[in-house]
Design a protein around this motif. Structure first.
Motif, PDB file in Angstrom:
ATOM      1  N   PHE A 121      -1.864  10.490 -11.082  1.00 20.74           N
ATOM      2  CA  PHE A 121      -1.839  10.165  -9.666  1.00 20.74           C
ATOM      3  C   PHE A 121      -0.379  10.025  -9.262  1.00 20.74           C
ATOM      4  N   ASN A 122       0.039  10.891  -8.352  1.00 21.97           N
ATOM      5  CA  ASN A 122       1.444  10.966  -7.975  1.00 21.97           C
ATOM      6  C   ASN A 122       1.967   9.620  -7.479  1.00 21.97           C
ATOM      7  N   GLU A 123       1.151   8.952  -6.629  1.00 17.67           N
ATOM      8  CA  GLU A 123       1.576   7.690  -6.043  1.00 17.67           C
ATOM      9  C   GLU A 123       0.399   6.728  -5.949  1.00 17.67           C
ATOM     10  N   VAL A 124       0.688   5.439  -6.089  1.00 12.75           N
ATOM     11  CA  VAL A 124      -0.273   4.372  -5.846  1.00 12.75           C
ATOM     12  C   VAL A 124       0.335   3.451  -4.792  1.00 12.75           C
ATOM     13  N   TRP A 125      -0.326   3.319  -3.649  1.00 14.87           N
ATOM     14  CA  TRP A 125       0.158   2.456  -2.567  1.00 14.87           C
ATOM     15  C   TRP A 125      -0.614   1.144  -2.628  1.00 14.87           C
ATOM     16  N   ILE A 126       0.110   0.058  -2.804  1.00 18.05           N
ATOM     17  CA  ILE A 126      -0.496  -1.261  -2.994  1.00 18.05           C
ATOM     18  C   ILE A 126      -0.066  -2.168  -1.848  1.00 18.05           C
ATOM     19  N   LYS A 127      -1.035  -2.636  -1.086  1.00 17.94           N
ATOM     20  CA  LYS A 127      -0.780  -3.476   0.084  1.00 17.94           C
ATOM     21  C   LYS A 127      -1.350  -4.871  -0.193  1.00 17.94           C
ATOM     22  N   SER A 128      -0.464  -5.841  -0.319  1.00 11.77           N
ATOM     23  CA  SER A 128      -0.847  -7.188  -0.736  1.00 11.77           C
ATOM     24  C   SER A 128      -0.666  -8.173   0.417  1.00 11.77           C
ATOM     25  N   ARG A 129      -1.746  -8.913   0.727  1.00 10.18           N
ATOM     26  CA  ARG A 129      -1.650  -9.925   1.782  1.00 10.18           C
ATOM     27  C   ARG A 129      -0.789 -11.094   1.306  1.00 10.18           C
ATOM     28  N   ILE A 169      -7.422  -1.625 -11.152  1.00 10.64           N
ATOM     29  CA  ILE A 169      -6.400  -0.976 -10.332  1.00 10.64           C
ATOM     30  C   ILE A 169      -6.734  -1.106  -8.855  1.00 10.64           C
ATOM     31  N   THR A 170      -7.961  -0.753  -8.478  1.00 10.94           N
ATOM     32  CA  THR A 170      -8.312  -0.796  -7.050  1.00 10.94           C
ATOM     33  C   THR A 170      -8.480  -2.225  -6.551  1.00 10.94           C
ATOM     34  N   GLY A 171      -8.716  -3.168  -7.464  1.00 13.38           N
ATOM     35  CA  GLY A 171      -8.866  -4.560  -7.066  1.00 13.38           C
ATOM     36  C   GLY A 171      -7.611  -5.380  -7.225  1.00 13.38           C
ATOM     37  N   SER A 172      -6.480  -4.720  -7.489  1.00 13.17           N
ATOM     38  CA  SER A 172      -5.243  -5.444  -7.771  1.00 13.17           C
ATOM     39  C   SER A 172      -4.605  -6.061  -6.538  1.00 13.17           C
ATOM     40  N   ALA A 173      -5.007  -5.620  -5.346  1.00 15.24           N
ATOM     41  CA  ALA A 173      -4.422  -6.133  -4.102  1.00 15.24           C
ATOM     42  C   ALA A 173      -5.425  -5.953  -2.969  1.00 15.24           C
ATOM     43  N   TYR A 174      -5.040  -6.376  -1.784  1.00 15.77           N
ATOM     44  CA  TYR A 174      -5.930  -6.336  -0.627  1.00 15.77           C
ATOM     45  C   TYR A 174      -6.366  -4.913  -0.300  1.00 15.77           C
ATOM     46  N   SER A 175      -5.428  -3.974  -0.394  1.00 15.97           N
ATOM     47  CA  SER A 175      -5.704  -2.572  -0.077  1.00 15.97           C
ATOM     48  C   SER A 175      -4.926  -1.691  -1.041  1.00 15.97           C
ATOM     49  N   VAL A 176      -5.625  -0.759  -1.690  1.00 15.36           N
ATOM     50  CA  VAL A 176      -4.992   0.125  -2.671  1.00 15.36           C
ATOM     51  C   VAL A 176      -5.404   1.566  -2.383  1.00 15.36           C
TER      52      VAL A 176
END
Length: 448
Positions: free
Chosen positions: A245-253, A227-234
């Motif tokens: 967890f109410n929300e997961v914010w996934i920031k993908s380069r 989960i934490t390694g799924s994108a550049y910043s999680v």
């Protein structure tokens, strides 16, 4: 030789809703930090408008502290004597495109620096959840963003200029000063007045941001690294209710590594069809764009836009770091305190940070997970909860964020920094008489 640009950023670009210290006092108000939980202990403030003025101030005063953008929640920058502000020193000194380095004055914040860098085709590797913080202050306290492979903001620092207690200007660099430089970057304001910072930069990039809702806690237990390694910043947000967890914010380069596949479901969480605020009850107007719309790195990596008050405004904050190998156990230990935590909480954010070699960084030589608490502004209640959280995290050698609220005993805190004695020797070199020491440093670095 670096080309000197001395680019004075426009007042329109720098506009922010936060009241400046000098404006506050001129209106007859006591100066507070941005969240309003701390009133500073003196009304004596000097704003230096040049390096020479700062040097004169240092030589003339036996004891003082430098005040930055006031985003700390504890007394790390407080004093009863004198305050020095460098907020007027916010110029870009040089940009070396070949070496990929930028040198700035210490009063600059990330909201000022980022558009300039992007306009020149560059970026910094990461940003914190809000861009309002000063570069020098954020690095001095090991402030961070998120991402399994991303070090905290201080890991981008490759050079420092500071004024020591004698008033001498000292230049330090990663290249020339080796391990001593590692001791100086996360300096907690103890070494002197930071006047310039040099950062490593990289080519500019775009980011897509997606938000997913209601990730089951069981999924995190089974798939934390994925989960934490799924994108550049999680980032994961929870109110510690309902084992989710109410929300997961996934920031993908965009164009970096394997692209994030934004499917309708992510480990049991559902993709949001609208922009969200980390605190569900608040409007997403002041949050950075979501829904997978690509944009410049500095408009996606933070959670909050520069032109708005970040987070909720009136709040308290605490944050604790534990080794990433203990992440799931630590999270479950906190979750067991949900009945004590939730009544006083706005939201918790969980982020990952890569290991570094900076002596006083909470991530020194260990990949880490940070468990962050945004509290209601009720210190009597929060002060009773913090020791319970710290006790639950004690088996994992928990370290607090230097600029936020904690109650860990000084002797315990000191035992968790293996380079503390080396740092004290470095402090002795630059400030033998304790000119820059205040109650926070005396208690947490030297107290028993």
């Amino acid at each position: 030789m670096h080309k000197r640009t001395f680019l004075k950023l426009s007042s329109a670009m720098l506009a922010a809703p936060l009241l400046s210290p000098l404006s506050a006092w001129s209106a007859g108000e006591k100066l507070k930090n941005w969240a309003g939980n701390l009133t500073y202990s003196t009304d004596r403030l000097t704003a230096a408008k040049s390096l020479d003025q700062a040097k004169v101030f240092v030589k003339q005063h036996a004891k003082f502290k430098v005040l930055g953008t006031r985003h700390c929640f504890n007394i790390i920058a407080d004093t009863s004597t004198e305050l020095l502000s460098l907020k007027d020193l916010h110029e870009v000194i040089s940009l070396d495109a070949k070496a990929k380095k930028v040198t700035i004055q210490a009063g600059m914040n990330y909201g000022q620096l980022s558009p300039y860098l992007h306009g020149k085709g560059f970026a910094v590797h990461n940003l914190a959840s809000l861009p309002h913080i000063s570069v020098a202050g954020a690095c001095a306290t090991a402030t961070h963003g998120s991402g399994n492979k991303n070090g905290n903001l201080a890991t981008a620092v490759s050079g420092l200029e500071l004024i020591n207690a004698k008033g001498d200007v000292i230049q330090l660099s990663k290249e020339k000063d080796g391990d001593t430089f590692n001791g100086a970057v996360v300096n907690l304001g103890a070494l002197g007045v930071i006047t310039k910072v040099t950062l490593d930069i990289e080519p500019t990039f775009s980011v897509r941001q997606y938000v997913y809702e209601n990730l089951p806690l069981d999924q995190l237990k089974a798939h934390f690294d994925d989960i934490t390694g799924s994108a550049y910043s999680v980032s994961l947000f929870t109110d510690w209710k309902n084992k989710r967890f109410n929300e997961v914010w996934i920031k993908s380069r965009v164009g970096k590594d394997k692209p994030f596949e934004a499917k309708a479901e992510f480990y049991g969480a559902k993709k949001s069809a609208k922009n969200l605020h980390p605190i569900a009850e608040l409007s997403a107007e002041n949050c950075t764009e979501q829904l997978g719309i690509a944009g410049p790195w500095f408009e996606r990596l933070p959670h909050f836009k520069m032109g708005f008050t970040p987070s909720s405004g009136k709040e308290l904050q605490s944050e604790y770091f534990v080794p990433r190998r203990n992440a799931v156990d630590a999270i479950l230990a906190v979750e067991r305190l949900h009945a004590q935590i939730s009544p006083h909480l706005m939201i918790t954010e969980i982020r990952t940070i890569a290991a570094d070699t900076l002596w006083m960084s909470p991530c020194y030589k260990q990949d880490s997970v940070a468990i962050h608490f945004t509290w209601q502004q009720d210190w009597p209640a929060v002060s009773k909860v913090l020791p319970q959280i710290e006790k639950a995290l004690a088996p994992y050698n928990v370290r607090p964020h230097w600029g936020k609220l904690f109650s860990i005993a000084p002797s315990v805190l000191q035992s968790r920094y293996e380079r503390l004695d080396d740092f004290k020797k470095l402090v002795e070199t630059y400030d033998p008489q304790g000119k820059f020491r205040n109650d926070f440093l005396s208690k947490n670095l030297y107290g028993k």
